[in-house]
Scaffold this motif. Sequence first.
Motif, PDB file in Angstrom:
ATOM      1  N   ALA B 303       1.692   2.487 -42.754  1.00 31.86           N
ATOM      2  CA  ALA B 303       2.206   3.521 -43.653  1.00 31.86           C
ATOM      3  C   ALA B 303       3.834   3.455 -42.955  1.00 31.86           C
ATOM      4  O   ALA B 303       4.494   4.477 -43.629  1.00 31.86           O
ATOM      5  N   THR B 304       4.208   2.652 -42.232  1.00 30.96           N
ATOM      6  CA  THR B 304       5.482   2.579 -41.561  1.00 30.96           C
ATOM      7  C   THR B 304       6.540   2.048 -42.511  1.00 30.96           C
ATOM      8  O   THR B 304       7.627   1.874 -42.254  1.00 30.96           O
ATOM      9  N   GLY B 305       6.060   1.339 -43.859  1.00 37.15           N
ATOM     10  CA  GLY B 305       7.016   0.843 -44.785  1.00 37.15           C
ATOM     11  C   GLY B 305       7.365  -0.666 -44.408  1.00 37.15           C
ATOM     12  O   GLY B 305       8.549  -0.993 -44.457  1.00 37.15           O
ATOM     13  N   SER B 371      -4.649  -2.762 -46.650  1.00 33.49           N
ATOM     14  CA  SER B 371      -3.325  -2.003 -46.609  1.00 33.49           C
ATOM     15  C   SER B 371      -3.269  -1.022 -47.720  1.00 33.49           C
ATOM     16  O   SER B 371      -2.699   0.073 -47.397  1.00 33.49           O
ATOM     17  N   ASP B 374      -5.715   1.923 -47.425  1.00 34.26           N
ATOM     18  CA  ASP B 374      -5.104   2.649 -46.098  1.00 34.26           C
ATOM     19  C   ASP B 374      -4.243   3.459 -46.480  1.00 34.26           C
ATOM     20  O   ASP B 374      -4.060   4.560 -45.569  1.00 34.26           O
ATOM     21  N   GLN B 375      -3.372   3.436 -47.424  1.00 36.64           N
ATOM     22  CA  GLN B 375      -2.380   4.492 -47.605  1.00 36.64           C
ATOM     23  C   GLN B 375      -2.767   6.081 -47.840  1.00 36.64           C
ATOM     24  O   GLN B 375      -2.293   6.547 -47.575  1.00 36.64           O
ATOM     25  N   GLN B 376      -3.835   5.838 -48.330  1.00 34.26           N
ATOM     26  CA  GLN B 376      -4.658   7.538 -48.503  1.00 34.26           C
ATOM     27  C   GLN B 376      -5.483   7.692 -47.315  1.00 34.26           C
ATOM     28  O   GLN B 376      -5.065   8.859 -46.785  1.00 34.26           O
ATOM     29  N   HIS B 378      -5.179   6.457 -44.035  1.00 29.65           N
ATOM     30  CA  HIS B 378      -4.474   6.405 -42.842  1.00 29.65           C
ATOM     31  C   HIS B 378      -4.148   7.952 -42.365  1.00 29.65           C
ATOM     32  O   HIS B 378      -3.780   8.807 -43.188  1.00 29.65           O
ATOM     33  N   ASP B 379      -4.277   8.176 -41.076  1.00 32.07           N
ATOM     34  CA  ASP B 379      -3.924   9.421 -40.479  1.00 32.07           C
ATOM     35  C   ASP B 379      -4.620  10.763 -41.040  1.00 32.07           C
ATOM     36  O   ASP B 379      -4.237  11.713 -41.084  1.00 32.07           O
TER      37      ASP B 379
END
Lengths: 312, 640
Positions: B303-305, B371, B374-376, B378-379
């Motif tokens: 998620a860090t771009g 990836s 994971d955007q959804q 993550h965290d």
Amino acid sequence: MNHAALHPAGPLAQEIARLFWAFTSVTGIVYLIVIGILVYALRRRRTTDPGAQEAGAARALRFIGLGVGLSAVVLVVLAVNDFIGNRRLNAGQVNPIRVKVTAHQWWWEVEYVDSQPSLRVTTANELALPVGRPVMLQMTSTDVIHSFWVPNLNGKKDLLPGYTTHLALIASQAGAYTGECAEFCGFQHAQMRLDVAAKSPDDFAHWLDAQRSAAAEPDSDPARHGRDVFLKTSCHLCHAIQGTEASARLGPDLTHLASRAHIAAGARPNDSANLAAWILDPQSIKPGTRMPSTKLSGEDLNALVAYLRNLR
Amino acid sequence: MTQLESTWSDPPGLVGWLSTVNHKRVAVRYIVTTLVFFALAGALALIMRTQLARADNDLVGPDLYNQLFSMHGSAMMFLFAVPVMEAVALYLIPLMLGTRNVPFPRLNAYGYWLFLFGGIMSFTVFFLNIGPEAGWFSYVPLSGPEYSPGKRSDFWAQMITFTEVAALIGAIQIITATFKMRAPGMTLNRIPMFVWAMLVTSFMIIFAMPSVMLASTFLITDRLVSTQFFNPTEGGDVLLWQHMFWFFGHPEVYIIFVPALGMISEILPAFTRRKVVGYLGLVIALVSISFLSFGLWVHHMFATGLPPLGMSFFTVASIMIALPTGLQIFCWIATLATGEPVRFATPILFVIGFFFIFIIGGMTGVMLGASSLDQQLHDSYFVVAHLHYVLIGGAVFPLFGGFYYWFPKLSGRQLSERAGRWNFWLFFIGFNVAFFPMHILGLEGMPRRVYTYSAASGWQGLNLLSSLGAAMVALSVIVFVANVLVTLRRGARAADNPWNAPGLEWATTSPPPAYNFAQIPVVASRTPLWERDFPTAVVTGLPDLVPSVLVTRLHDAEPDHVALMPEPSIWPLLSAIATTILFIGTVFTPWALIWGSVPVGIALIAWFWPRKDETRKHQQVEVKPQEGEQREHELREALS
């Protein structure tokens, strides 16, 4: 569900939800097969003859090879699927609305970019977007790392001090959604929300126009007194109200505060009682917030709340 | 025999107790210490689950909650999961290899004391309200000087220093023992699977830990002497921390769970009465997991771009690790399928529980490794569910199975099977009730590390369910502790080899004598105790007068020479105390590094100072190599 990844309200979240169901069904089937074989292995009639055991093991090795080979195929299919999703999520957007999002401990500063300074709009803890047109967020942070997450519209993206990151949002249906900070950012990480409103293009244009106007003039005596309280006590040291002398940027811009659904980044609904409580003692509502408590007489407080409630 | 016993036993009294360098005594203390930390960190989790059981609960405020989850994660990772595996290994590996001690016994004691003091420091500062507050991952700038004033993050960073030094010491012991101290005949392809797993783990520790030690040192210097490694306004970089932390942090997961895989490969043969299927495949799988695990740290940073191509690379690396893991699972299922009917004792129950839980964790791991998906995820709480499925299912379940399996060897008593069943079922059901709902909570948008949530979020029902599950897990751990305590007092005596297992550790008495084996057996296969007339030969000629071990060659385990081991000493303890003063001192002043090294230096000199009586004994047992004598004789002849 206005904050759920599996209730997508736009094509980007839809793409991730599609991947989720693809991965879940494939891995779910694999899980059931493996557990099925395990249960079979535990229940089957076995031999105590070492020779037959070795023959069984030799046969099992072939099955193991087959299992690993099939797993590799499944994983490659999933990886390709993810690759396609990754390219779709990161594709360039045509004619997007550009919005700068700056994260602070613990609120969101939202700025609609325009080449004409008078058309720029600054607001806080809310984001409006027109249905069908992409919004491209340019995001950074002034303090620690935060992460912007509106699950109904897209996945999350971090806001890092020293970096600018980008995230596209597209809404395909009107509605109200909730965003959250997803990266642990200190004391009030739990109360760092933002209200996202997907509006029809007309409603959005309307909203943007309203946001571009200066603050509403107070229309009653208490409200006029409230403006004086705002400008003569400590409020204006941190907050801006366009059209008045208050122009500080340390805290959220309050020009159209009354039009927002919540105060304090989603900590409370926006009404007079909560506003008064928040001004008097923010620490009891949101321990650790940067907003100091302000001691005001009952009269001044009511006047101030009347003024703020008038800022539509 | 009496000489052997007195040579290996510790001096009497408290000083003797503190001076011991016997790997079994040190390891038992190590295991007990890690279990105490496990219970404490688990209690912190119960407080968190109580807070989250209701919406808008104000039992715990944000300040305490942040410390609770930071301490829970840090303690579970650094004070329980990694050290408990090493501690079990430090007990078992010399027995499994057929030797009498770890290769560096005093260093071993030093490592334990350092770990103990580091752990005590961590919990003491936590109870003094200066515990870590920026998560077990301590992301900068939140943990940096500006956003974490006071000493909380400094103590976190020093906890890393303590525990990593201890972990490295353990890793060195295990590698050296595996390479050089195997019983004669234990060639590379006869090494027990648990030892292989620990060997792989130890190499991973040696390559991964320096990264986090360097990162935490940068953090300390940023905080203590104003270096600017992580300060973006001075040219520092906040993502540098994340790369360095996860370059350690992802292998860390495998450091925790590879030993558990080794335990499963040890437990299964005893209950299926056959060799584990696919030994070579299992070893290759372990080694390839260790290599792959260093190439996928970026999936913690999706998620860090980062650029999309980079993300795709790390996606493939992340999900391909499912292949070697899957290979092992297939081999174990084949072992179960082709062996004799399984005896469902408690150890095997925990192994079967492992399959049910861990494979779910593996599947969600594939999802998190992708990836875009994971955007959804993550965290969100989905990750909390995933990591507990992997770490509790993958590591704690086999570990508990291992406790039940090796406890008779360790204590000479058999744990109650009935209590064991309660322990297992409460744990298995409670675990799933506690953690499965978290998958759904994550998909419903609940972020991690929130101290409260509003009733409007709709997360209350599942959170309450999860808290009830956590209570069941706590109950099961209480059953386990009670089982151990009651068994130690009046449990049934265990036979030397109660499970009829094939490994060398069962070839000695339960509990083993101080010297492990009166005679080192020669190994002729992978399952020595299942051989007809084991042992066919034993090693003779090891001196009884001083503690000594047989050193063998790396690949074929042919006898090479006899190594004399150091005797018990109080100085490892005193050195650890001196080191502790240095480490804690540097929390407050950089000068502690200077003055703190003086007592450390003195203690180390005393540690290595030769003792007259010891040297005399060494000279007594010294034997000139035969060919040397022969050559000397020939030289004399030629010269005269």
